[in-house]
Design a protein around this motif. Sequence first.
Motif, PDB file in Angstrom:
ATOM      1  N   TYR A  83      -8.301   5.727  -5.807  1.00 23.05           N
ATOM      2  CA  TYR A  83      -9.324   6.262  -4.912  1.00 23.05           C
ATOM      3  C   TYR A  83      -9.250   5.634  -3.521  1.00 23.05           C
ATOM      4  O   TYR A  83      -9.690   6.245  -2.539  1.00 23.05           O
ATOM      5  CB  TYR A  83     -10.708   6.056  -5.517  1.00 23.05           C
ATOM      6  CG  TYR A  83     -11.037   7.069  -6.583  1.00 23.05           C
ATOM      7  CD1 TYR A  83     -11.132   8.413  -6.275  1.00 23.05           C
ATOM      8  CD2 TYR A  83     -11.245   6.674  -7.905  1.00 23.05           C
ATOM      9  CE1 TYR A  83     -11.427   9.358  -7.246  1.00 23.05           C
ATOM     10  CE2 TYR A  83     -11.541   7.604  -8.894  1.00 23.05           C
ATOM     11  CZ  TYR A  83     -11.631   8.950  -8.548  1.00 23.05           C
ATOM     12  OH  TYR A  83     -11.924   9.882  -9.516  1.00 23.05           O
ATOM     13  N   ASN A  84      -8.705   4.455  -3.436  1.00 26.13           N
ATOM     14  CA  ASN A  84      -8.520   3.847  -2.124  1.00 26.13           C
ATOM     15  C   ASN A  84      -7.475   4.596  -1.309  1.00 26.13           C
ATOM     16  O   ASN A  84      -7.605   4.770  -0.096  1.00 26.13           O
ATOM     17  CB  ASN A  84      -8.112   2.380  -2.287  1.00 26.13           C
ATOM     18  CG  ASN A  84      -8.104   1.641  -0.961  1.00 26.13           C
ATOM     19  OD1 ASN A  84      -8.996   1.817  -0.138  1.00 26.13           O
ATOM     20  ND2 ASN A  84      -7.087   0.820  -0.746  1.00 26.13           N
ATOM     21  N   ARG A  85      -6.439   5.049  -1.989  1.00 25.00           N
ATOM     22  CA  ARG A  85      -5.375   5.794  -1.306  1.00 25.00           C
ATOM     23  C   ARG A  85      -5.726   7.277  -1.179  1.00 25.00           C
ATOM     24  O   ARG A  85      -5.366   7.922  -0.187  1.00 25.00           O
ATOM     25  CB  ARG A  85      -4.062   5.648  -2.088  1.00 25.00           C
ATOM     26  CG  ARG A  85      -3.506   4.246  -2.198  1.00 25.00           C
ATOM     27  CD  ARG A  85      -2.620   3.886  -0.995  1.00 25.00           C
ATOM     28  NE  ARG A  85      -3.340   3.762   0.268  1.00 25.00           N
ATOM     29  CZ  ARG A  85      -3.967   2.652   0.655  1.00 25.00           C
ATOM     30  NH1 ARG A  85      -3.943   1.569  -0.102  1.00 25.00           N
ATOM     31  NH2 ARG A  85      -4.585   2.620   1.809  1.00 25.00           N
ATOM     32  N   ALA A  88       0.834  -1.195   0.000  1.00 22.69           N
ATOM     33  CA  ALA A  88       0.000   0.000   0.000  1.00 22.69           C
ATOM     34  C   ALA A  88       0.874   1.254   0.000  1.00 22.69           C
ATOM     35  O   ALA A  88       0.567   2.242  -0.690  1.00 22.69           O
ATOM     36  CB  ALA A  88      -0.934   0.000   1.203  1.00 22.69           C
ATOM     37  N   GLY A 117      -9.273   2.262  -9.050  1.00 19.70           N
ATOM     38  CA  GLY A 117      -9.801   1.904  -7.732  1.00 19.70           C
ATOM     39  C   GLY A 117      -8.748   2.030  -6.650  1.00 19.70           C
ATOM     40  O   GLY A 117      -9.033   2.482  -5.533  1.00 19.70           O
ATOM     41  N   THR A 118      -7.527   1.630  -6.978  1.00 18.04           N
ATOM     42  CA  THR A 118      -6.435   1.769  -6.018  1.00 18.04           C
ATOM     43  C   THR A 118      -6.149   3.226  -5.738  1.00 18.04           C
ATOM     44  O   THR A 118      -5.881   3.620  -4.595  1.00 18.04           O
ATOM     45  CB  THR A 118      -5.163   1.077  -6.556  1.00 18.04           C
ATOM     46  OG1 THR A 118      -5.412  -0.326  -6.691  1.00 18.04           O
ATOM     47  CG2 THR A 118      -3.988   1.281  -5.617  1.00 18.04           C
ATOM     48  N   ASN A 136       2.252   1.750  -3.456  1.00 18.72           N
ATOM     49  CA  ASN A 136       1.228   2.301  -4.341  1.00 18.72           C
ATOM     50  C   ASN A 136       1.043   3.793  -4.105  1.00 18.72           C
ATOM     51  O   ASN A 136       0.896   4.573  -5.048  1.00 18.72           O
ATOM     52  CB  ASN A 136      -0.100   1.574  -4.124  1.00 18.72           C
ATOM     53  CG  ASN A 136      -0.102   0.176  -4.709  1.00 18.72           C
ATOM     54  OD1 ASN A 136       0.733  -0.160  -5.553  1.00 18.72           O
ATOM     55  ND2 ASN A 136      -1.032  -0.656  -4.252  1.00 18.72           N
ATOM     56  N   ARG A 137       1.027   4.171  -2.842  1.00 20.19           N
ATOM     57  CA  ARG A 137       0.850   5.590  -2.529  1.00 20.19           C
ATOM     58  C   ARG A 137       2.000   6.408  -3.095  1.00 20.19           C
ATOM     59  O   ARG A 137       1.795   7.463  -3.710  1.00 20.19           O
ATOM     60  CB  ARG A 137       0.756   5.792  -1.014  1.00 20.19           C
ATOM     61  CG  ARG A 137       0.374   7.220  -0.634  1.00 20.19           C
ATOM     62  CD  ARG A 137       0.405   7.451   0.865  1.00 20.19           C
ATOM     63  NE  ARG A 137      -0.208   8.715   1.205  1.00 20.19           N
ATOM     64  CZ  ARG A 137       0.376   9.899   1.062  1.00 20.19           C
ATOM     65  NH1 ARG A 137       1.613   9.961   0.576  1.00 20.19           N
ATOM     66  NH2 ARG A 137      -0.257  11.016   1.396  1.00 20.19           N
ATOM     67  N   SER A 142      -4.633   0.522 -10.616  1.00 23.60           N
ATOM     68  CA  SER A 142      -5.999   0.737 -11.083  1.00 23.60           C
ATOM     69  C   SER A 142      -6.547   2.042 -10.519  1.00 23.60           C
ATOM     70  O   SER A 142      -6.054   2.567  -9.517  1.00 23.60           O
ATOM     71  CB  SER A 142      -6.901  -0.417 -10.652  1.00 23.60           C
ATOM     72  OG  SER A 142      -7.088  -0.379  -9.243  1.00 23.60           O
ATOM     73  N   PRO A 196      -9.124   9.382  -1.604  1.00 22.98           N
ATOM     74  CA  PRO A 196     -10.563   9.412  -1.892  1.00 22.98           C
ATOM     75  C   PRO A 196     -11.025  10.642  -2.669  1.00 22.98           C
ATOM     76  O   PRO A 196     -12.033  10.587  -3.367  1.00 22.98           O
ATOM     77  CB  PRO A 196     -11.195   9.377  -0.494  1.00 22.98           C
ATOM     78  CG  PRO A 196     -10.159   8.722   0.362  1.00 22.98           C
ATOM     79  CD  PRO A 196      -8.837   9.191  -0.177  1.00 22.98           C
TER      80      PRO A 196
END
Length: 215
Positions: free
Chosen positions: A51-53, A12, A48-49, A15-16, A46, A55
């Motif tokens: 927006y997960n990190r 995570a 989605g990833t 990704n960030r 993605s 929002p």
Amino acid sequence: MSAPSRPLRRDAQRNREALVAAAKGVFAARGLDAPLEDVARAAGVSIGTLYNRFPTRAELVDAALIDTVEASVASAAQALTAPDPWQGLVDHLTAIGGLQARHRGFTDICVRTLPPDSATEQAKRRGHELFVALLDRARAVGALRPDVDTSDIGLLVWAAVRATDGLREVAPDAWRRHLAIVLDGLRGTAAHPLPGAPLSPEAVRDAMAFGQRES
């Protein structure tokens, strides 16, 4: 009291970091309205990833722009230490022109507002306070004409840089010549009275934002 946030897992966190690095590049090249799908694609994740990190777009902008905004604040702080108040102001405005010339996202953030508690917005407030101090310092020694304010100068620097956008590929430093002409017009010596009053900060933001929409 809320529990402290848990540290991100390694994947995570990777990704960030990838998203922030990608956003820096995309926003610099295309401005803050660039599609977030392009940021995700550049980061290799993605949407989605993303927006997960992050929002909201504002959170991503804050993470991606804070270093650049802090650089502008550091420029103003350094300029205040210059022995010559006029040269300090010129150095800072030239640094700001350089940031605007190579970073469209920085130009955007100058006229947009993030949540007041965001790191970027707090840095912008510090930068504005230092900029006002720079103007007061140059004005006090008669180097800066007394009838201009922050709105005048902000719009003039933006216009000098923006006017040469179409030449960026063949003459990337053309803005420097136009900014030098503007700076001579800001000198206190031999200044002629100006017609009308300065624009409000809100009017300047609207004018600069309109120019961005037209690009």
